[in-house]
Design a protein around this motif. Structure first.
Motif, PDB file in Angstrom:
ATOM      1  N   SER A 182      29.927   1.988 -21.962  1.00  0.00           N
ATOM      2  CA  SER A 182      30.575   2.761 -20.891  1.00  0.00           C
ATOM      3  C   SER A 182      31.169   4.088 -21.343  1.00  0.00           C
ATOM      4  O   SER A 182      31.712   4.824 -20.517  1.00  0.00           O
ATOM      5  CB  SER A 182      31.685   1.923 -20.256  1.00  0.00           C
ATOM      6  N   GLN A 183      31.106   4.426 -22.601  1.00  0.00           N
ATOM      7  CA  GLN A 183      31.788   5.605 -23.120  1.00  0.00           C
ATOM      8  C   GLN A 183      31.418   6.886 -22.360  1.00  0.00           C
ATOM      9  O   GLN A 183      32.296   7.621 -21.913  1.00  0.00           O
ATOM     10  CB  GLN A 183      31.480   5.791 -24.612  1.00  0.00           C
ATOM     11  N   ALA A 184      30.142   7.177 -22.221  1.00  0.00           N
ATOM     12  CA  ALA A 184      29.724   8.438 -21.596  1.00  0.00           C
ATOM     13  C   ALA A 184      30.108   8.489 -20.126  1.00  0.00           C
ATOM     14  O   ALA A 184      30.618   9.508 -19.640  1.00  0.00           O
ATOM     15  CB  ALA A 184      28.216   8.627 -21.757  1.00  0.00           C
ATOM     16  N   VAL A 185      29.882   7.399 -19.417  1.00  0.00           N
ATOM     17  CA  VAL A 185      30.181   7.366 -17.982  1.00  0.00           C
ATOM     18  C   VAL A 185      31.689   7.474 -17.742  1.00  0.00           C
ATOM     19  O   VAL A 185      32.124   8.091 -16.770  1.00  0.00           O
ATOM     20  CB  VAL A 185      29.603   6.096 -17.332  1.00  0.00           C
ATOM     21  N   ALA A 186      32.477   6.916 -18.640  1.00  0.00           N
ATOM     22  CA  ALA A 186      33.933   6.976 -18.488  1.00  0.00           C
ATOM     23  C   ALA A 186      34.413   8.422 -18.476  1.00  0.00           C
ATOM     24  O   ALA A 186      35.289   8.791 -17.684  1.00  0.00           O
ATOM     25  CB  ALA A 186      34.610   6.185 -19.595  1.00  0.00           C
ATOM     26  N   GLY A 187      33.852   9.246 -19.329  1.00  0.00           N
ATOM     27  CA  GLY A 187      34.218  10.668 -19.335  1.00  0.00           C
ATOM     28  C   GLY A 187      33.848  11.356 -18.034  1.00  0.00           C
ATOM     29  O   GLY A 187      34.598  12.195 -17.529  1.00  0.00           O
ATOM     30  N   GLU A 188      32.707  10.987 -17.472  1.00  0.00           N
ATOM     31  CA  GLU A 188      32.294  11.560 -16.190  1.00  0.00           C
ATOM     32  C   GLU A 188      33.254  11.156 -15.068  1.00  0.00           C
ATOM     33  O   GLU A 188      33.575  11.967 -14.197  1.00  0.00           O
ATOM     34  CB  GLU A 188      30.875  11.111 -15.849  1.00  0.00           C
ATOM     35  N   VAL A 189      33.711   9.907 -15.083  1.00  0.00           N
ATOM     36  CA  VAL A 189      34.666   9.441 -14.072  1.00  0.00           C
ATOM     37  C   VAL A 189      35.976  10.222 -14.200  1.00  0.00           C
ATOM     38  O   VAL A 189      36.561  10.654 -13.199  1.00  0.00           O
ATOM     39  CB  VAL A 189      34.899   7.919 -14.187  1.00  0.00           C
ATOM     40  N   ALA A 190      36.443  10.438 -15.421  1.00  0.00           N
ATOM     41  CA  ALA A 190      37.680  11.198 -15.631  1.00  0.00           C
ATOM     42  C   ALA A 190      37.515  12.642 -15.137  1.00  0.00           C
ATOM     43  O   ALA A 190      38.429  13.193 -14.513  1.00  0.00           O
ATOM     44  CB  ALA A 190      38.063  11.184 -17.112  1.00  0.00           C
ATOM     45  N   ASP A 191      36.353  13.238 -15.384  1.00  0.00           N
ATOM     46  CA  ASP A 191      36.098  14.598 -14.901  1.00  0.00           C
ATOM     47  C   ASP A 191      36.085  14.642 -13.373  1.00  0.00           C
ATOM     48  O   ASP A 191      36.599  15.583 -12.768  1.00  0.00           O
ATOM     49  CB  ASP A 191      34.774  15.127 -15.450  1.00  0.00           C
ATOM     50  N   LEU A 192      35.500  13.637 -12.747  1.00  0.00           N
ATOM     51  CA  LEU A 192      35.494  13.557 -11.282  1.00  0.00           C
ATOM     52  C   LEU A 192      36.917  13.458 -10.746  1.00  0.00           C
ATOM     53  O   LEU A 192      37.287  14.160  -9.802  1.00  0.00           O
ATOM     54  CB  LEU A 192      34.672  12.360 -10.808  1.00  0.00           C
ATOM     55  N   LEU A 193      37.728  12.623 -11.357  1.00  0.00           N
ATOM     56  CA  LEU A 193      39.126  12.501 -10.929  1.00  0.00           C
ATOM     57  C   LEU A 193      39.846  13.839 -11.035  1.00  0.00           C
ATOM     58  O   LEU A 193      40.657  14.179 -10.182  1.00  0.00           O
ATOM     59  CB  LEU A 193      39.852  11.447 -11.768  1.00  0.00           C
ATOM     60  N   ALA A 194      39.565  14.594 -12.080  1.00  0.00           N
ATOM     61  CA  ALA A 194      40.220  15.896 -12.271  1.00  0.00           C
ATOM     62  C   ALA A 194      39.894  16.857 -11.130  1.00  0.00           C
ATOM     63  O   ALA A 194      40.737  17.673 -10.753  1.00  0.00           O
ATOM     64  CB  ALA A 194      39.806  16.499 -13.611  1.00  0.00           C
ATOM     65  N   LEU A 195      38.700  16.731 -10.569  1.00  0.00           N
ATOM     66  CA  LEU A 195      38.333  17.574  -9.432  1.00  0.00           C
ATOM     67  C   LEU A 195      39.123  17.215  -8.175  1.00  0.00           C
ATOM     68  O   LEU A 195      39.286  18.041  -7.276  1.00  0.00           O
ATOM     69  CB  LEU A 195      36.831  17.445  -9.132  1.00  0.00           C
ATOM     70  N   LEU A 196      39.601  15.986  -8.112  1.00  0.00           N
ATOM     71  CA  LEU A 196      40.305  15.500  -6.920  1.00  0.00           C
ATOM     72  C   LEU A 196      41.805  15.759  -6.961  1.00  0.00           C
ATOM     73  O   LEU A 196      42.479  15.569  -5.960  1.00  0.00           O
ATOM     74  CB  LEU A 196      40.036  14.005  -6.741  1.00  0.00           C
ATOM     75  N   GLY A 197      42.328  16.148  -8.109  1.00  0.00           N
ATOM     76  CA  GLY A 197      43.751  16.440  -8.202  1.00  0.00           C
ATOM     77  C   GLY A 197      44.392  15.738  -9.381  1.00  0.00           C
ATOM     78  O   GLY A 197      43.748  14.971 -10.100  1.00  0.00           O
ATOM     79  N   PRO A 198      45.676  15.984  -9.598  1.00  0.00           N
ATOM     80  CA  PRO A 198      46.360  15.417 -10.763  1.00  0.00           C
ATOM     81  C   PRO A 198      46.531  13.902 -10.664  1.00  0.00           C
ATOM     82  O   PRO A 198      46.613  13.337  -9.573  1.00  0.00           O
ATOM     83  CB  PRO A 198      47.727  16.120 -10.755  1.00  0.00           C
ATOM     84  N   VAL A 199      46.576  13.274 -11.826  1.00  0.00           N
ATOM     85  CA  VAL A 199      46.805  11.825 -11.915  1.00  0.00           C
ATOM     86  C   VAL A 199      47.951  11.594 -12.891  1.00  0.00           C
ATOM     87  O   VAL A 199      47.891  12.017 -14.042  1.00  0.00           O
ATOM     88  CB  VAL A 199      45.539  11.078 -12.398  1.00  0.00           C
ATOM     89  N   ARG A 200      48.991  10.948 -12.402  1.00  0.00           N
ATOM     90  CA  ARG A 200      50.123  10.586 -13.253  1.00  0.00           C
ATOM     91  C   ARG A 200      50.183   9.076 -13.479  1.00  0.00           C
ATOM     92  O   ARG A 200      50.596   8.619 -14.521  1.00  0.00           O
ATOM     93  CB  ARG A 200      51.429  11.079 -12.632  1.00  0.00           C
ATOM     94  N   ARG A 201      49.770   8.345 -12.459  1.00  0.00           N
ATOM     95  CA  ARG A 201      49.807   6.869 -12.539  1.00  0.00           C
ATOM     96  C   ARG A 201      48.434   6.368 -12.110  1.00  0.00           C
ATOM     97  O   ARG A 201      47.979   6.636 -11.003  1.00  0.00           O
ATOM     98  CB  ARG A 201      50.905   6.349 -11.626  1.00  0.00           C
TER      99      ARG A 201
END
Length: 198
Positions: A56-75
């Motif tokens: 899952s290593q490569a896909v996990a980075g893509e998911v994190a990048d997608l989240l960054a497009l949606l806005g900040p994540v604190r929790r």
């Protein structure tokens, strides 16, 4: 070498499960499987979690990048976290964020070991929860990820898990569901079909 050991150990587990599958097909007797509490052999469970982590290593980075497009994540909550691979990527992408990893109790040692190796242990909390039953893993999340979890459960259990996750989001929070998909006639893709068998 480490990844090779994981794959070889997982291959032995897969071959054993396929032998059980053949037995089930020939005899119509059920295969012994881990129940909701994950009552699998601890070493087999560890190898499985580490196999998924490596895969899952490569896909996990893509998911994190997608989240960054949606806005900040604190929790952040990683529901059905396994080793915490996706949470690690999210925490690296959002240096101020904290994560709650939610999975079967027998994932705790592997989660702690990998969080320590990644230097993220201080920002990760593990919650052992049976996701198909009532279980508390907190609330007020900016984002919740359910990865490769839905295909493992029936419709009622999925409704329960998604409903619980939605209830735990902060106002404006996001629920991401990432899973494998098969063709309507179940003819492929091959990787998804093999994953469903093992």
């Amino acid at each position: 070498p480490f990844a090779r050991q994981i794959v070889h150990g997982q291959l032995a587990d897969i071959l054993g499960q396929r032998a059980k599958l053949l037995q089930t097909l020939l005899t119509a007797m059920p295969v012994d499987a881990a129940g909701p509490g994950g009552e699998a052999d601890p070493e087999a469970r560890r190898r499985f979690v580490l196999f998924l982590h490596a895969r899952s290593q490569a896909v996990a980075g893509e998911v994190a990048d997608l989240l960054a497009l949606l806005g900040p994540v604190r929790r952040f909550a990683d529901v059905g976290s396994g080793a915490g691979t996706y949470a690690h990527a999210v925490l690296r992408r959002f240096p101020e964020a904290h994560a709650v990893l939610v999975d079967r109790p027998n994932a705790a040692d592997t989660v702690a070991e990998l969080a320590e190796q990644e230097g993220l242990a201080a920002r990760i909390e593990f919650r052992p929860v049976d996701l198909t039953a009532a279980g508390d893993y907190g609330a007020g999340f900016d984002a919740i990820l359910m990865s490769n979890l839905v295909h493992c459960h029936g419709v009622d259990a999925c409704r329960h898990m998604v409903g619980e996750a939605a209830r735990r989001l902060a106002p404006g929070g996001r629920l991401l569901v990432k899973d494998i998909d098969t063709a309507d006639d179940r003819s492929g893709p091959d990787g998804a079909l093999r994953f469903g068998l093992t």
